[in-house]
Design a protein around this motif. Sequence first.
Motif, short mmCIF file in Angstrom:
data_model
loop_
_atom_site.label_atom_id
_atom_site.label_comp_id
_atom_site.label_asym_id
_atom_site.label_seq_id
_atom_site.Cartn_x
_atom_site.Cartn_y
_atom_site.Cartn_z
N GLU A 245 -59.44 76.94 -18.39
CA GLU A 245 -58.27 76.65 -17.56
C GLU A 245 -58.61 76.71 -16.07
O GLU A 245 -58.11 75.92 -15.27
CB GLU A 245 -57.17 77.65 -17.87
N LEU A 246 -59.47 77.65 -15.67
CA LEU A 246 -59.79 77.85 -14.26
C LEU A 246 -61.04 77.09 -13.81
O LEU A 246 -61.39 77.15 -12.63
CB LEU A 246 -59.97 79.33 -13.97
N VAL B 268 -53.11 82.09 -11.33
CA VAL B 268 -53.85 82.87 -12.31
C VAL B 268 -52.83 83.67 -13.11
O VAL B 268 -52.07 84.45 -12.54
CB VAL B 268 -54.88 83.81 -11.64
N VAL C 135 -62.55 80.90 -7.52
CA VAL C 135 -62.81 81.70 -8.71
C VAL C 135 -64.30 81.99 -8.74
O VAL C 135 -65.12 81.10 -8.86
CB VAL C 135 -62.35 80.98 -10.00
N ARG D 258 -61.98 75.46 -10.22
CA ARG D 258 -61.06 75.92 -9.18
C ARG D 258 -61.81 76.65 -8.09
O ARG D 258 -62.56 77.58 -8.35
CB ARG D 258 -60.03 76.88 -9.78
#
Length: 72
Positions: free
Chosen positions: A17-18, A51, A24, A21
């Motif tokens: 999902e991250l 988040v 992160v 990005r």
Amino acid sequence: MADLDAARHAKASLRTELAGRDGVQAVGISHTGDGYGVRVNLRTEADRDGVPSSVEGVPVDVRVSGRITAGG
């Protein structure tokens, strides 16, 4: 409380999902007092937006660690 297998699965889901990005620095597993959670290291507090506080019932701990670089 989440067991290690649940934390590993949640970590994989959150990492996906991250992915890509900015801000992160790392996604890993952390030990809590009664089980396991997912830890997300961010560059700045502003990177916290979006988040989640938990993934699949597993708690997410967010830490602002600053920029992480390889030592040399």
